[in-house]
Scaffold this active site. Structure first.
Site, PDB file in Angstrom:
ATOM      1  N   LYS A 105       0.845  -1.279   0.097  1.00  0.00           N
ATOM      2  CA  LYS A 105       0.230   0.189  -0.102  1.00  0.00           C
ATOM      3  C   LYS A 105       0.988   1.412  -0.161  1.00  0.00           C
ATOM      4  O   LYS A 105       0.643   2.168  -0.625  1.00  0.00           O
ATOM      5  CB  LYS A 105      -0.955   0.038   1.280  1.00  0.00           C
ATOM      6  N   ARG A 117      -9.420   0.839   9.454  1.00  0.00           N
ATOM      7  CA  ARG A 117      -8.789  -0.359   9.653  1.00  0.00           C
ATOM      8  C   ARG A 117      -9.852  -1.086  10.555  1.00  0.00           C
ATOM      9  O   ARG A 117      -9.623  -2.273  10.959  1.00  0.00           O
ATOM     10  CB  ARG A 117      -7.425  -0.537  10.515  1.00  0.00           C
ATOM     11  N   ARG A 166       0.205  -8.813  13.754  1.00  0.00           N
ATOM     12  CA  ARG A 166      -0.460  -7.673  13.173  1.00  0.00           C
ATOM     13  C   ARG A 166      -1.365  -8.305  12.002  1.00  0.00           C
ATOM     14  O   ARG A 166      -2.435  -7.913  11.370  1.00  0.00           O
ATOM     15  CB  ARG A 166       0.679  -6.919  12.290  1.00  0.00           C
ATOM     16  N   ARG A 223      11.956  -2.221  11.825  1.00  0.00           N
ATOM     17  CA  ARG A 223      10.996  -1.628  12.493  1.00  0.00           C
ATOM     18  C   ARG A 223      10.534  -2.739  13.290  1.00  0.00           C
ATOM     19  O   ARG A 223      10.375  -3.862  13.502  1.00  0.00           O
ATOM     20  CB  ARG A 223       9.734  -1.702  11.607  1.00  0.00           C
ATOM     21  N   ARG A 270      12.149  -6.637   5.344  1.00  0.00           N
ATOM     22  CA  ARG A 270      11.956  -5.118   5.289  1.00  0.00           C
ATOM     23  C   ARG A 270      13.093  -4.527   6.139  1.00  0.00           C
ATOM     24  O   ARG A 270      13.270  -4.505   7.244  1.00  0.00           O
ATOM     25  CB  ARG A 270      10.576  -4.792   5.367  1.00  0.00           C
TER      26      ARG A 270
END
Ligand code: AMP
Length: 225
Positions: free
Chosen positions: A16, A91, A174, A163, A130
């Site tokens: 996204k 969300r 998540r 992160r 990531r």
């Protein structure tokens, strides 16, 4: 379509952010990524950041009323008058309802929702590798999009880090949160005939091309009405 009020929907790691940034340049619309806004608030140690941090680090959602306040303020700004791109919001169903209510007040509505479809396995692969630039939030991947120098951002030279919420146990949390709280929005927007599905397990350029095609079809349909 006179204005484009666009929501990007999809699990964490579906692309996204990547697509939102490309669209922002293309469409010249303001782009509001709630994850980025919250991470900046955490970095700046604002009240919002202090509230949000504990939830984010655990892979939970921050409370609806906190994030709705942030978005309402953004939508009231002059720059969002001709449309906007939302990434990471709504969300939950209450967030979607709050967004609808706010837009209705302004005589507007969400008129396109793009669901970027990616499997859980692919999410784990993507987020696990990531690496994010501490300074500007630029994103790399150890296998799919490595920086020129390991651990250093190509764009601004700052350190690349994992992160906190890209750690394996938090990724799983998540994803569970996404399925439980956010996936119901697929039905919510489908029933309002604004949802379009985009196959997300392809190269970013291919996903981008499909998004462009989808948006131009929506425009044509809108003009035909
Ligand atoms: P993201 O970068 O979009 O994956 O967001 C990172 C984290 O910020 C999420 O895991 C949540 O803790 C928080 N967050 C972002 N957007 C929202 C939202 N709309 N509602 C609640 N929490 C959010």
């Amino acid at each position: 379509m006179t204005e484009l009020n666009l929501v990007l929907l999809g699990p964490p790691g579906s692309g996204k952010g990547t697509q939102g940034e490309r669209l922002q340049e293309d469409l010249r619309l303001p782009y509001y990524a709630t994850g980025d806004i919250l991470r900046a608030a955490v970095r700046d140690e604002t009240e919002l950041g202090k509230t949000a941090k504990q939830y984010m680090d655990a892979g939970d959602l921050v409370p609806d009323e906190v994030i709705v306040g942030v978005i309402v303020e953004a939508l009231e700004s002059a720059e969002a008058r001709d449309g906007f791109i939302l990434d990471g919001f709504p969300r939950t169903t209450p967030q979607a309802e709050a967004l609808d209510a706010k837009l209705a007040d302004l005589g507007r509505a969400v008129n396109a929702v793009l669901l970027i479809d990616v499997s859980d396995d692919e999410v784990v692969r993507r987020l696990g590798g990531r690496r994010t630039c501490e300074q500007g939030g630029h994103v790399f991947h150890v296998d799919f999009n490595p920086p020129k120098v390991e651990g250093v951002c190509d764009i601004d030279g700052s350190p690349l880090v994992v992160r906190d919420d890209d750690k394996p146990e938090v990724i799983r949390k998540r994803l569970a949160t996404y399925h439980e709280k956010t996936e119901p929005l697929v039905g919510y927007y489908d029933s309002r005939s604004v949802l379009r599905r985009i196959e997300g397990e392809r190269k970013p350029e291919e996903v981008e091309a499909e998004i462009r095609r989808t948006l131009s079809t929506l425009r044509l349909q809108d003009e035909a009405v």
